[in-house]
Design an enzyme around this catalytic site. Sequence first.
Site, short mmCIF file in Angstrom:
data_model
loop_
_atom_site.label_atom_id
_atom_site.label_comp_id
_atom_site.label_asym_id
_atom_site.label_seq_id
_atom_site.Cartn_x
_atom_site.Cartn_y
_atom_site.Cartn_z
N LYS A 98 0.84 -1.20 0.00
CA LYS A 98 0.00 0.00 0.00
C LYS A 98 0.88 1.25 0.00
O LYS A 98 0.61 2.21 -0.73
CB LYS A 98 -0.93 -0.01 1.23
CG LYS A 98 -2.03 -1.07 1.12
CD LYS A 98 -2.81 -1.29 2.40
CE LYS A 98 -3.83 -2.42 2.22
NZ LYS A 98 -4.62 -2.76 3.40
N GLN A 139 -4.57 -1.04 9.55
CA GLN A 139 -4.58 -2.41 9.02
C GLN A 139 -5.22 -3.36 10.02
O GLN A 139 -4.90 -3.36 11.20
CB GLN A 139 -3.13 -2.84 8.70
CG GLN A 139 -2.99 -4.19 8.01
CD GLN A 139 -3.57 -4.21 6.60
OE1 GLN A 139 -3.64 -3.19 5.92
NE2 GLN A 139 -4.00 -5.37 6.15
N ASP A 175 -10.82 3.30 3.99
CA ASP A 175 -11.22 1.89 4.05
C ASP A 175 -12.73 1.73 3.90
O ASP A 175 -13.22 0.63 3.60
CB ASP A 175 -10.84 1.30 5.41
CG ASP A 175 -9.62 0.39 5.35
OD1 ASP A 175 -9.38 -0.23 4.30
OD2 ASP A 175 -8.93 0.31 6.38
N1 GUN Z 1 -7.06 -6.45 6.29
C1 GUN Z 1 -7.40 -7.19 5.21
N2 GUN Z 1 -7.96 -6.41 4.26
C2 GUN Z 1 -7.98 -5.15 4.75
C3 GUN Z 1 -8.43 -3.90 4.23
O1 GUN Z 1 -8.95 -3.79 3.11
N3 GUN Z 1 -8.26 -2.83 5.05
C4 GUN Z 1 -7.70 -2.93 6.28
N4 GUN Z 1 -7.59 -1.83 7.01
N5 GUN Z 1 -7.28 -4.07 6.79
C5 GUN Z 1 -7.41 -5.18 6.02
#
Ligand code: GUN
Length: 293
Positions: free
Chosen positions: A54, A98, A121
């Site tokens: 990311k 995350q 998100d």
């Molecule tokens: N963990 C797995 N997928 C995601 C996501 O799309 N966003 C976040 N914040 N955590 C994750």
Amino acid sequence: MSAAILDGRALAKTIRARIAAETADLVGRTGVAPGLSVVVVGDDPASQVYVRHKESAAREAGMAGGVIRLAGDVAAGALLAVIDQLNGDPAVHGILVQLPLPAHIDERAVIERVSAVKDVDGFHPENLGLLAQGSPRFAPCTPWGIRALLIASGIETRGRRAVVLGRSRIVGLPMALLLMQKGLGGDATVTVCHTATPDPRSIAREADIVIVAMGRPELVNASWVKPGAVVVDVGIHRGEGGKLVGDVDHASVGPIASWITPVPGGVGPMTIAMLLENTLKAARLATGQATAP
Ligand code: GUN
């Protein structure tokens, strides 16, 4: 005949190039670079990999920001204080914490603490509510990316039977909401199966489009899939010998599906592209270059 590939990697590359150009344009017009702050708690190896991807994707698109790494035993109050600081920082347009978080931290309190206008998100109740109303501001990145991939591939959802396997807040629930929305990429007849569903296989077999987000390596084989169905595999697991596998048994399902997402190279790259799209949107909203709900 074997299934055509829903090539998320290729589409994500095209989208990321467009976002980079639009980011440069925003910087040129406002002097403001979109800023994305990613917070990761602890040292879960998969989370560390996702977060690195990311960060580098944001940097490649010309965005600012970075990753804040906190120890796995960080106090919940200290994490909330970091979020408060990011909420108040005008250079930060998007905040992503995350998941999963360590067990001692209340995930819901964390999600609710992130400013709804920086919640790239799409997990904040305000954003989930807007999505449920059919006017999303930030839709969760994985289902939003799957929708984009289906649309770009010319796959009709209107009037089709869609079955979502899994009801997670990150994928299954928002995916179902998107598929049942009015308009492009929606208008499907949607069923969600979950851990309390007695016979998910027989329900999946009715689907024209099946979204598999169960978190169980290679569980879904050809006996779950109607010949000619579109199969989207959200899973990613480290299989025997280190090979990456999904929730779908591709050797068995590939020959009978009409379309299938590969693992890797299907859903994962689209999730990252949509994170950048949401971050650009957040920066446009903050700089008055766009309006949204
Ligand atoms: N963990 C797995 N997928 C995601 C996501 O799309 N966003 C976040 N914040 N955590 C994750």
